[in-house]
Design a protein around this motif. Structure first.
Motif, PDB file in Angstrom:
ATOM      1  N   LEU A   1      -2.222  -5.534   8.999  1.00  0.00           N
ATOM      2  CA  LEU A   1      -1.700  -4.768   7.862  1.00  0.00           C
ATOM      3  C   LEU A   1      -2.351  -5.229   6.566  1.00  0.00           C
ATOM      4  N   ALA A   2      -2.687  -4.285   5.719  1.00  0.00           N
ATOM      5  CA  ALA A   2      -3.255  -4.623   4.413  1.00  0.00           C
ATOM      6  C   ALA A   2      -2.138  -4.712   3.383  1.00  0.00           C
ATOM      7  N   PHE A   3      -2.079  -5.807   2.679  1.00  0.00           N
ATOM      8  CA  PHE A   3      -1.182  -6.007   1.534  1.00  0.00           C
ATOM      9  C   PHE A   3       0.294  -6.069   1.892  1.00  0.00           C
TER      10      PHE A   3
ATOM     11  N   TRP B   1       5.436   7.116  -0.279  1.00  0.00           N
ATOM     12  CA  TRP B   1       4.307   6.202  -0.057  1.00  0.00           C
ATOM     13  C   TRP B   1       3.188   6.477  -1.052  1.00  0.00           C
ATOM     14  N   VAL B   2       2.433   5.448  -1.391  1.00  0.00           N
ATOM     15  CA  VAL B   2       1.232   5.670  -2.195  1.00  0.00           C
ATOM     16  C   VAL B   2       0.246   6.491  -1.364  1.00  0.00           C
ATOM     17  N   ARG B   3      -0.522   7.318  -2.030  1.00  0.00           N
ATOM     18  CA  ARG B   3      -1.542   8.126  -1.367  1.00  0.00           C
ATOM     19  C   ARG B   3      -2.921   7.524  -1.556  1.00  0.00           C
ATOM     20  N   ALA B   4      -3.116   6.704  -2.577  1.00  0.00           N
ATOM     21  CA  ALA B   4      -4.445   6.162  -2.873  1.00  0.00           C
ATOM     22  C   ALA B   4      -4.929   5.324  -1.698  1.00  0.00           C
TER      23      ALA B   4
ATOM     24  N   LEU C   1      -5.105   0.802   3.517  1.00  0.00           N
ATOM     25  CA  LEU C   1      -6.348   0.582   4.245  1.00  0.00           C
ATOM     26  C   LEU C   1      -6.143   0.548   5.750  1.00  0.00           C
ATOM     27  N   ASP C   2      -4.921   0.286   6.197  1.00  0.00           N
ATOM     28  CA  ASP C   2      -4.731  -0.013   7.610  1.00  0.00           C
ATOM     29  C   ASP C   2      -4.350   1.204   8.434  1.00  0.00           C
ATOM     30  N   GLU C   3      -3.597   2.124   7.876  1.00  0.00           N
ATOM     31  CA  GLU C   3      -3.160   3.263   8.664  1.00  0.00           C
ATOM     32  C   GLU C   3      -2.706   4.360   7.706  1.00  0.00           C
ATOM     33  N   GLN C   4      -2.647   5.577   8.201  1.00  0.00           N
ATOM     34  CA  GLN C   4      -2.182   6.679   7.365  1.00  0.00           C
ATOM     35  C   GLN C   4      -0.705   6.444   7.017  1.00  0.00           C
TER      36      GLN C   4
END
Ligand code: SF4
Length: 176
Positions: A137-139, A161-164, A169-172
């Protein structure tokens, strides 16, 4: 005054880009497997005024994002809200980790906690849950935690959820 367990002036693990991270002293959650148990006691910590911190952060022109981590920033919500307001006025992206969920803060948070929510761009919410831990997982440390767009969540009255892609980075992100 804010009471801090520490600072990281050039972090690349607490959000995208080069960030300045502040670790709050004090946490009531006591998640099993917490990486920062030294931040749990509410006694102690280094005192700093939000205005002083803004000037220190501004010394590095490469830093464009600031992350509040812990400990639990929402246990010192009034002072972190003031810091968030000052930073956003200067164009910084302000992110915050919390062991509370967005719903807990949005529905039952006190006035200071509501003020902090209104002075954030991104919230990484929820306690660290060991059985949900993943190094992929990222962050975030565990899969139950969410990376939320705070202005969009406040406007919608629910977690968004953030869209950026630089944050996810890890998953949709799920359609939340
Ligand atoms: S909320 Fe964060 S700092 Fe507090 S116990 Fe949980 S993992 Fe540790």
């Amino acid at each position: 005054m804010l009471y801090l367990a520490g600072l990281a002036e050039n972090s690349i693990v607490d959000g995208p880009g080069l960030r300045f991270t502040l670790f709050a002293q004090g946490c009531p959650h006591r998640c099993p497997g917490c990486q920062n148990p030294e931040t749990w006691p509410f006694a102690g910590g280094q005192a700093a005024a939000p205005e002083q911190l803004v000037e220190r952060i501004a010394q590095d022109p490469l830093v464009r994002g600031v992350t509040f981590s812990g400990g639990e920033p929402f246990a010192q919500a009034g002072e972190f809200a003031r810091l968030g307001r000052l930073l956003r006025a200067r164009g910084y992206e302000v992110a915050c980790y919390t062991g509370y969920t967005f719903e807990q803060l949005f529905q039952n948070g006190n006035a200071d906690q509501q003020a902090l929510l209104h002075n954030l761009d991104v919230l990484v919410d929820g306690p660290f849950v060991q059985r949900e831990q993943s190094l992929e997982l990222a962050f975030r440390g565990s899969r139950n935690q969410r990376i939320l767009d705070v202005p969009a969540s406040l406007a919608a009255g629910r977690a968004v959820w953030v869209r950026a892609r630089r944050w996810v980075l890890d998953e949709q992100p799920p359609e939340a």
